[in-house]
Design a protein around this motif. Structure first.
Motif, PDB file in Angstrom:
ATOM      1  N   THR A 657       4.766  30.059  11.510  1.00 38.09           N
ATOM      2  CA  THR A 657       6.200  30.328  11.658  1.00 38.09           C
ATOM      3  C   THR A 657       6.680  31.409  10.705  1.00 38.09           C
ATOM      4  O   THR A 657       7.587  32.163  11.028  1.00 38.09           O
ATOM      5  N   SER A 658       6.049  31.506   9.515  1.00 36.68           N
ATOM      6  CA  SER A 658       6.504  32.501   8.546  1.00 36.68           C
ATOM      7  C   SER A 658       5.995  33.889   8.931  1.00 36.68           C
ATOM      8  O   SER A 658       4.938  34.032   9.561  1.00 36.68           O
ATOM      9  N   ASN A 661       2.425  34.773   7.570  1.00 31.42           N
ATOM     10  CA  ASN A 661       1.312  34.126   8.269  1.00 31.42           C
ATOM     11  C   ASN A 661       1.117  34.690   9.672  1.00 31.42           C
ATOM     12  O   ASN A 661      -0.012  34.866  10.137  1.00 31.42           O
ATOM     13  N   THR A 715       0.584  27.526   5.412  1.00 28.01           N
ATOM     14  CA  THR A 715      -0.105  28.641   4.765  1.00 28.01           C
ATOM     15  C   THR A 715      -1.540  28.273   4.408  1.00 28.01           C
ATOM     16  O   THR A 715      -2.455  29.099   4.539  1.00 28.01           O
ATOM     17  N   ASN A 815      13.556  39.327   1.647  1.00 24.45           N
ATOM     18  CA  ASN A 815      12.254  39.188   0.989  1.00 24.45           C
ATOM     19  C   ASN A 815      12.295  39.685  -0.457  1.00 24.45           C
ATOM     20  O   ASN A 815      11.254  40.031  -1.021  1.00 24.45           O
TER      21      ASN A 815
END
Length: 924
Positions: A657-658, A661, A715, A815
């Motif tokens: 989802t990130s 990743n 992760t 970020n």
């Protein structure tokens, strides 16, 4: 459950252990009957050999391919074996006997051959042990030797079949004779070297004291010399061969000698009463502008003369014995020589008295070494006043690559293969695409050699090797058969037969390698499944020794090409680009490099440097760099272990989802596609560099840094899966470390060597890719700027950001935690555009400006002065180098390595000047 790795990567601790495990577990054997077969055969190294750097390159490339195809699920077979190496092996054993004050001729042929087999049993496995150290995943359970019984059976059948088809025959032709080895050798085993020699000019008196008017003219036709002569002038670098002259040749257009064409002249050697007369003929071979323009024709001892003698029916007389000493048995040639003399006089036959007295090698020269005979001949001619002059001259001289002495072209009886006929099939196969030569540039060389191919001399005067299956009857009749019993049946009962003493050229048997190793002439399942082979990898230097001959024999006996692709790699050269040689002292021992850096590092160097057949410059620093690469992967795996990242539970990518990743999964897919494309095109360098940059840059430098401190379950799954994909993709290049890390990451149901090559349908997520690349770009630019400004890496800096409504501004802010952490910058405040440009240096990322605040961090004026000074120095050096490179004298006269260094330095200083200009521009 992961297995904790040692803090330090030590290749020696894992390599022998894993190789032993692979071999004992049968991992190298093709045992996938339902899978598509993939077959390669190794160029069989000499049984006498040790691993050299060329072997390391050749076998690394083959192992990369076979491991890659095995991972892709193919039924992969890598045929391995050694060549009996007739000349080399007999030399090794004879040298050992000399040390014991013994020699071959003290034994019968059978007893000596038994001694060679004893040597093989004791010392013949050196190179196979060394190939294991390199990590070569060969099928040792089917190891071959070109003197194995089944191989001998194949060799005999091929010889007999070719003979019965008229493609093998016995003939008297000129060969390269090695006086040290006492055998014929091939053109490909001869190397030409420049040596300092002499050119002697002699008078060949005209028969009966006849004279003629010799006239020389200049380019305009004006007479520059006119005189009466009773001789023709000959120039030679090999006076000892004058005894075997059959004629003197001049060019048909050379007017100087027109009055004496068809006349006879006298060879000025030996007792006057027995000197031979030879005709003066015309042929296109002599060059009127070289020497005197007249050439003596000694067809039995010179390659060019041999052609002239054949074209003009000139007799050829062999003067020397097997050690290149002047013959002591001139009698066998007496009748032939006397008959030639009679024909030259226009008579049908010579008298009996002439035949009795005709002595091709006069008594005073018999038994002399060829060079002793040379001195004696020159002295005798000079004493008679028939030497015109002698000049120093650099000449190209042929040397045997094993015997190490000057080769003597010599007329002998040998066995020949009609290579011209056998070459037609391979040439057509390359033309119509059934065989692809990679790189394609080698096709021109291939066709040039094949279209001008000469009969292949396949007999060797040795004891070790496949003995020629031919027997001779008392009347000289030849009986060729696979056994003496069959030969006797052909000759008839009671006919006494004597077997041919010679053995076959080693390359004759190795030409059968792609199919005889699979059981031919028996119709084995292995043969049906693995012929044709899938690919051949070899050095370009054995294209004609071996590759072309395998094409000939494979197509002739199997009816199919031996493989659809032939990859020709270059040579490994010394670091200065010169050829490695023991005499230069620049030979590199691959085993020493393995001891120092590990096999994986050496293998990766070989693959990464191999660029479509170009030669490789040895660079130990790069080998060391690839050992550091292995260390980096080792430490990255330790980081994963420390953070609970173990073996993946899924072959397919985990759900992500990130952005980071999603991004790394897409990067795996892109890397996999790049490797697959490179391997399909046999671009080993591109494949190696694709996985290198993914591991070092993408995974270690960015992904692990981005996830540090925020490793959740998703992760952990993605990172573990990514590391697994790395180990699989890297395995063909670095098998040892990848197998070790594969098992260290957790319990596995199978070894990595037989794992499954990734097949990803996952495509890159464009949004995730854009987001992470923006983070990377921001961090990279900040780090680069800090480096340019000499700001300590650990010092945190303040910055301001110009806000905009664009997407990149939103992503930067979203970020910011990662950017701030990795770039070591802190956001102070957001201001207007005017405020941002004050007292700092600007970095533009997408549509966002990040302004690093330099006040209080560096002295701006001093920094500008430093950059300007460095810029001036780089521009000055670049201009100086540009001037040197534009100087034609420098390019033509300087050593190639000096020119190459100047180009590299110019590129470096030019790039540095551009970098410094950009840095100054950022400072305003």
């Amino acid at each position: 459950m992961t297995s904790e790795l040692a803090k330090t990567f030590d290749p020696s601790a894992i390599e022998a252990r894993w190789y032993r495990h692979w071999e004992q577990s049968g991992a190298f054997r093709p045992e996938r009957p339902d899978a598509e077969p993939f077959t390669i055969v190794n160029p069989p190294p000499n049984v006498t050999g040790s691993l050299h750097i060329g072997h390391a390159l050749d076998n690394t490339l083959q192992d990369v391919v076979i491991r890659y195809e095995r991972l892709r699920g193919k039924d992969a077979l890598w045929v391995v074996g050694t060549d009996h190496a007739g000349i080399a092996t007999q030399m090794v054993v004879e040298r050992q006997m000399e040390l014991a004050q013994d020699k071959r001729t003290n034994y019968s042929r059978e007893a000596f051959v038994d001694k060679v087999w004893e040597w093989k049993a004791e010392s013949g496995g050196t190179i196979t042990r060394q190939l294991r150290r390199l990590g070569c995943s060969m099928d040792w359970s089917r190891e071959q030797f070109t003197m194995d019984p089944h191989f001998t059976k194949a060799v005999l059948k091929v010889f007999v079949d070719l003979y019965n088809q008229g493609l093998i025959y016995r003939d008297k032709r000129l060969v390269n004779w090695d006086p040290a080895l006492k055998t014929a050798i091939s053109d490909l085993e001869v190397e030409a070297r420049e040596v300092q020699g002499h050119m002697w000019h002699f008078k060949y008196p005209l028969a009966g004291g006849e004279t003629y008017t010799y006239v020389e003219r200049d380019e305009d036709g004006n007479v520059v010399l006119e005189e009466e002569r009773d001789y023709i002038s000959i120039a030679t670098t090999r006076p000892e061969t004058m005894l075997g002259d059959g004629a003197v040749a001049v060019h048909p257009g050379d007017a100087r000698y027109a009055p004496i064409v068809g006349k006879l002249c006298e060879i000025p050697v030996g007792p006057k009463e027995h000197r031979r007369l030879i005709p003066i003929i015309t042929d296109d071979y002599p060059d009127p502008d070289f020497g005197s323009g007249a050439v003596k024709i000694t067809g039995a001892h010179d390659e060019n003369d041999y052609g002239v003698a054949q074209r003009n029916g000139i007799p050829m007389y062999r003067l020397m014995d097997e050690v290149a000493a002047m013959r002591t048995d001139g009698a066998p040639y007496a009748e032939e020589a006397a008959k030639a003399l009679a024909i030259a006089r226009g008579e049908a036959t010579a008298t009996a008295a002439e035949i009795d007295t005709m002595n091709l090698v006069p008594d005073e020269y018999r038994g002399l070494d060829r060079y002793e005979a040379r001195l004696r001949v020159v002295a005798d001619i000079d004493a008679e006043g028939l030497m015109i002059m002698v000049e120093d001259k650099t000449i190209m001289q042929p040397f045997g690559d094993r015997g190490g002495v000057v080769i003597e072209p010599m007329l002998t009886d040998q066995w020949y293969v009609d290579a011209e006929k056998l070459a037609q099939g391979p040439m057509q196969a390359v033309r119509d695409g059934r065989i692809e030569i990679v790189p394609k540039t080698w096709e021109k060389t291939f066709f040039n050699w094949m279209e001008n191919i000469q009969p292949w001399c396949v007999s060797r005067q040795l004891w070790w090797g496949h003995r020629i299956p031919a027997w001779y009857g008392p009347d000289g009749a030849i009986y060729v058969a696979e056994s003496e019993k069959e030969a006797q049946a052909q000759a008839g009962a009671g006919v006494e037969l004597k077997r041919d003493e010679d053995v076959l050229d080693t390359w004759f048997s190795s030409a059968l390698w792609p199919f005889a190793t699979l059981g031919w002439p028996d119709e084995t399942e292995l043969l049906k499944r693995h012929y044709p082979n899938s690919l051949l990898i070899s050095g370009f230097d054995i294209l004609f020794f071996w590759d072309a001959r395998m094409m000939m024999q494979g197509m002739h006996f199997m009816g199919e090409v031996p493989w659809p692709r032939l990859y020709l790699h270059g040579l490994v050269r010394a670091d200065d680009g010169s050829k490695m040689s023991k005499s230069k002292g620049n030979v590199v021992d691959p085993l020493g490099l393995i001891d120092k850096y590990g096999a994986d590092a050496l293998r990766f160097f070989m693959a990464a440097m191999e660029s479509q057949g170009r030669d490789i410059k040895m660079d130990e620093k790069r080998v060391e760099g690839y050992r550091n690469f292995a260390t980096k992967l080792w430490n990255a795996t330790r980081f994963c272990q420390a953070n609970g990242i173990g073996a993946s539970q899924s072959i397919a990518p985990p759900a992500a989802t990130s952005a980071v990743n999603k991004w790394i999964i897409g990067e795996v897919a892109d890397t996999l596609a790049a490797i697959d494309k490179a391997m399909a095109e046999l671009r080993f360098d591109a494949a190696a560099n694709a996985i290198y940059h993914f591991v070092w840059d993408t995974f270690c430098d960015w992904y692990l840094e981005l996830i540090k401190g925020s490793i959740d379950d998703e992760t952990k799954a993605v990172a573990g899966w990514t590391l697994d994909q790395i180990l699989v993709m890297l395995h063909p290049f670095m098998p040892f470390i990848t197998e070790e890390l594969w098992h260290a990451q957790g319990a596995r149901p199978y070894d990595l060597i037989v794992a499954k090559w990734p097949e990803l349908e996952a495509a890159a997520d464009p949004a995730a890719k854009a987001e992470v690349e923006l983070i990377i770009e921001a961090v990279r630019q900040v780090r680069s700027t800090r480096n340019e400004m000499n700001i300590p890496p650990g010092k945190r800096m303040e910055c301001r950001i110009l806000p905009e409504s664009g997407e990149s501004a939103r992503l930067v802010m979203r970020n910011w935690h990662d950017i701030s952490k990795m770039a070591r910058i802190d956001l102070v405040e957001t201001r207007s555009a005017q405020a941002v440009t004050s007292g700092g240096v600007q970095i533009v990322v997408g549509d966002t400006t990040i302004a690093l605040q330099l006040e209080g961090v560096i002295d701006l004026d001093a920094e500008k002065a430093r950059l300007e000074k460095a810029l001036a120095a780089s521009e000055k050096e670049a201009k100086s180098l540009e001037g040197r490179l534009n100087n034609a004298n420098f390019i033509e006269r300087a050593k190639p390595e000096a020119v190459e260094k100047a180009r590299a330095d110019h590129a470096h200083h030019s790039a540095e000047a551009e970098r410094l200009k950009a840095a100054l521009a950022r400072l305003g």
